[in-house]
Motif scaffolding. Structure first.
Motif, PDB file in Angstrom:
ATOM      1  N   TRP A  15       0.828  -1.214   0.000  1.00 19.21           N
ATOM      2  CA  TRP A  15       0.000   0.000   0.000  1.00 19.21           C
ATOM      3  C   TRP A  15       0.859   1.259   0.000  1.00 19.21           C
ATOM      4  O   TRP A  15       0.486   2.270  -0.592  1.00 19.21           O
ATOM      5  N   SER A  16       1.996   1.178   0.654  1.00 21.33           N
ATOM      6  CA  SER A  16       2.899   2.326   0.654  1.00 21.33           C
ATOM      7  C   SER A  16       3.357   2.626  -0.776  1.00 21.33           C
ATOM      8  O   SER A  16       3.397   3.772  -1.221  1.00 21.33           O
ATOM      9  N   LYS A  17       3.657   1.582  -1.505  1.00 23.67           N
ATOM     10  CA  LYS A  17       4.068   1.740  -2.916  1.00 23.67           C
ATOM     11  C   LYS A  17       2.924   2.330  -3.746  1.00 23.67           C
ATOM     12  O   LYS A  17       3.129   3.205  -4.586  1.00 23.67           O
ATOM     13  N   GLN A  18       1.722   1.845  -3.499  1.00 21.07           N
ATOM     14  CA  GLN A  18       0.567   2.359  -4.234  1.00 21.07           C
ATOM     15  C   GLN A  18       0.328   3.835  -3.946  1.00 21.07           C
ATOM     16  O   GLN A  18       0.004   4.613  -4.826  1.00 21.07           O
ATOM     17  N   TYR A 259      -7.866   4.555  -6.123  1.00 17.50           N
ATOM     18  CA  TYR A 259      -6.961   4.733  -7.263  1.00 17.50           C
ATOM     19  C   TYR A 259      -6.423   3.364  -7.717  1.00 17.50           C
ATOM     20  O   TYR A 259      -6.421   3.045  -8.906  1.00 17.50           O
ATOM     21  N   SER A 260      -5.966   2.582  -6.756  1.00 18.94           N
ATOM     22  CA  SER A 260      -5.324   1.301  -7.091  1.00 18.94           C
ATOM     23  C   SER A 260      -6.326   0.280  -7.598  1.00 18.94           C
ATOM     24  O   SER A 260      -6.079  -0.407  -8.594  1.00 18.94           O
ATOM     25  N   THR A 261      -7.455   0.193  -6.896  1.00 20.86           N
ATOM     26  CA  THR A 261      -8.387  -0.879  -7.243  1.00 20.86           C
ATOM     27  C   THR A 261      -9.066  -0.651  -8.597  1.00 20.86           C
ATOM     28  O   THR A 261      -9.332  -1.604  -9.324  1.00 20.86           O
ATOM     29  N   ILE A 262      -9.309   0.599  -8.955  1.00 18.99           N
ATOM     30  CA  ILE A 262      -9.956   0.839 -10.264  1.00 18.99           C
ATOM     31  C   ILE A 262      -8.967   0.536 -11.393  1.00 18.99           C
ATOM     32  O   ILE A 262      -9.341   0.072 -12.469  1.00 18.99           O
TER      33      ILE A 262
END
Ligand code: WTA
Length: 627
Positions: A15-18, A259-262
């Motif tokens: 998650w930090s990377k995302q 943002y990440s999941t879409i």
């Protein structure tokens, strides 16, 4: 097979990377502070949601003319708004709100239909560091008043009129009814839609926002930098008890998650033309109708009005006309179109579609196959996304933007990266594949709600106490022999009508508002189109006779308390509701009766009420029913 669970040990790192993909003003000092059940993601990080959706893109000069919003309504009106224009509209509105006293920490209720100004209002509130609470415009005055009461909001944004199914809906009038007895409200901002030439009846607290008059490109409001855990919004959703709960979402964690999941699930890109058919009044409209696609710089399409107007093929003609590439809708809508028949696709070019999504309820395999054959023309992956208001974003879903697994019609496939999902029995022991159990999430994730407004204890109690150290979803699920997840619907007293969550308790208290009603119990039964429909059982006060008028009145009471979408399919009048010895209503009996099923396994009925007793209650009850 791409089951991502092996990556989940390093979920914080993931998650930090995302989060690095987002335009933070200041980087976080710690990825996660976890005080079960409260997660604080990206501690000390500073960000603003409106900046992330707009300003961040406009740094790129080529972006200015890029379309942010395409809009049409059932009457044939159209709008096209570029990112630059949307940025200006948001600034104009934020400027106006700021001048009227809205600032960081305020809660602003938004009661608007699907119009671009609703998006602008959400982003303008966020720009000021205030917290929005959108109330679906189909909710009644009473439901709006409840939400205002719970938030104690000082501000409400609405508009003069909405349009649906050839009818003008006097939204402002409904808002007036709600605010009249809402002492917290100080100001009501009324957006005057350019096509409505009626006079808005003004209350003393009303301030009219005229889209043309208030437009001024000198109005620039600097986005307010907020800490990652600052509440971006509160959204009310139904639970098993009492009134709907105000689910709070953070800014930094929530935005990172969406943002990440879409991107993972839908493979969204800047050149995507994206249509999420959900109303902005629901979580789907928030996460994947507004914030997700705008953070990616995609073009969103919005449509105000009924799906079958001006013609039965209106949705599919819109896909053709606007060249929609990602289409996200609910099984209910698909079932409705299936029923109309496949002739409505004749001469419609759907070849722009790349990805199809589904949400809100389990998608039946036959609907999945129809979606795949007729809308996707077997060229588009079907992304069945399981998630909830509380989860902020997709949890279990195929990932068209990652490593797409082989799809199975009706399965949401696997948890997304960083999501640790289990299926457990009553004792919190993971069940073997092919066994039904409760779906739980065992590690925090950035989209997770940061709590229930005014009620932190309830968050613990409702979600984090049934199973130790796990988030209880309230859904049943099963993994098949290959480990694919299949969602099986709610395990609790929450109904799912056309993909809308409604608590049985909510409908029951609405029914009790009618003075003739003594006691009531509400159950949901299966429905071919809506997934589930509401059935009300009610006993009347002594001496009151059952009449068709009374039935109508009770229906009206429910609509008035909640909204038209909560209209019951039927009301049964009974002398007494079937109860166990300790006085618990036996809903299973009620459900069995209306569905024509066997009573089923009664062994888990608490309190020693015997099977014979139950059968007797059942027999007596059946005899007493009147319709
Ligand atoms: C149900 C909507 C099966 C589920 C995003 C959940 C689903 C509730 C799916 C949340 C799906 C949502 N398959 N069931 N793909 N998506 N649900 O809070 O019962 O309005 O608990 O969020 O809808 O509804 P909510």
């Amino acid at each position: 097979m791409a089951n991502f669970s092996h990556k989940n040990d390093n979920f914080e790192e993931l998650w930090s990377k995302q989060a690095e993909n987002l335009p933070w003003f200041k980087k976080w000092s710690k990825t996660l502070e976890w005080n079960e059940p409260f997660a604080h993601w990206f501690v000390d990080g500073q960000i603003n949601a409106s900046y992330a959706c707009l300003d961040a893109h406009l740094k790129n000069v080529d972006f200015k003319d890029k379309t942010a919003i395409l809009w049409e309504d059932e009457r044939g009106n159209e709008l096209k708004i570029s990112y630059k224009e949307l940025h200006q509209q948001v600034n104009n509105f934020a400027y106006f709100l700021k001048q009227n006293g809205v600032g960081i920490g305020d809660i602003v209720i938004i009661y608007l239909p699907i119009i671009p100004q609703a998006v602008a209002a959400m982003l303008a509130v966020a720009r000021l560091g205030a917290t929005h609470s959108v109330v679906f415009s189909g909710f009644s005055a009473a439901a709006l008043k409840d939400r205002i009461g719970d938030t104690q909001a000082k501000f409400l944004i609405t508009c003069d009129e909405a349009f649906y199914r050839n009818k003008t809906i006097h939204l402002k009038k409904t808002a007036d009814e709600a605010t009249l007895n809402s002492p917290s409200i100080e100001k009501v901002f009324v957006i005057k839609r350019s096509d409505a030439d009626i006079e808005i009846p003004l209350q003393p607290c009303d301030i009219v926002y005229d889209l043309l008059e208030h437009a001024n490109d000198q109005n620039i409001v600097e986005p307010t930098s907020v800490e990652s855990n600052h509440p971006l919004f509160i959204l009310y959703t139904s639970g098993t008890t009492g009134k709907p709960k105000g689910i709070i979402h953070s800014t930094g964690g929530y935005l990172t998650y969406v943002y990440s999941t879409i991107k993972w699930a839908f493979d969204i890109k800047q050149d995507s033309i994206y249509w999420c058919t959900a109303d902005i009044g629901w979580i789907t409209g928030h996460s994947y109708g507004v914030y997700g696609p705008l953070m990616h710089g995609a073009t969103i399409f919005m449509r105000e009005g009924a799906p079958e107007l001006p013609a039965q093929n209106a949705w599919w003609k819109a896909i053709e006309k606007y060249k929609i590439s990602i289409f996200y809708t609910s099984p209910t809508a698909l079932r409705m179109f299936m029923k109309i028949g496949n002739h409505i696709f004749q001469n419609t070019d759907l070849s722009s579609l790349k990805t199809l999504g589904s949400v809100g309820e389990p998608i039946n395999p036959e609907v999945w196959l129809w979606y795949n054959d007729h809308i996707g023309q077997q060229m588009c992956p079907i992304i069945d996304t399981w998630w909830q208001t509380e989860t902020g974003g997709f949890m279990i879903s195929p990932a068209a933007g990652l490593d797409l697994v082989k799809l199975k019609p009706g399965s949401a496939t696997f948890p997304l990266p960083g999501i640790c999902a289990e299926i457990v029995d009553q004792n919190n022991i993971p069940v073997d594949n092919q066994n039904k159990g409760h779906l739980v999430i065992t590690k925090p994730w950035p989209g997770m709600t940061i709590g229930i407004h005014q009620n932190p204890e309830l968050f613990k109690q409702a979600y984090w106490s049934k199973f130790k150290n796990s988030y209880y979803s309230g859904d049943y699920a099963i993994k098949d022999k290959d480990g694919y997840f299949w969602l099986l619907g709610r395990a609790d007293e929450v109904l799912n009508v056309s993909g809308h969550r409604i608590g049985t308790a909510e409908v029951e208290s609405a029914t009790l508002e009618h003075p003739a009603v003594a006691e009531t119990a509400v159950v949901g039964i299966k429905d071919e189109i809506k997934g589930e429909v509401i059935i009300v059982f009610t006993s009347l006060k002594q001496g009151i006779a059952v009449t068709p008028e009374l039935k109508k009145e009770i229906v009206q009471t429910i609509r008035k308390q909640i909204g038209a979408f909560a209209t019951p399919k039927d009301i049964y009048f009974v002398e007494q509701l079937p109860k166990t010895r300790s006085g618990k209503i036996m809903r299973r009996i009620l459900k069995a009766i209306v569905q024509g099923d066997q009573i089923g396994d009664v062994s888990t009925l608490e309190d020693g009420t015997s099977v014979e007793e139950i059968n007797l209650i059942y027999k007596n009850f059946i005899q007493s029913i009147q319709q």
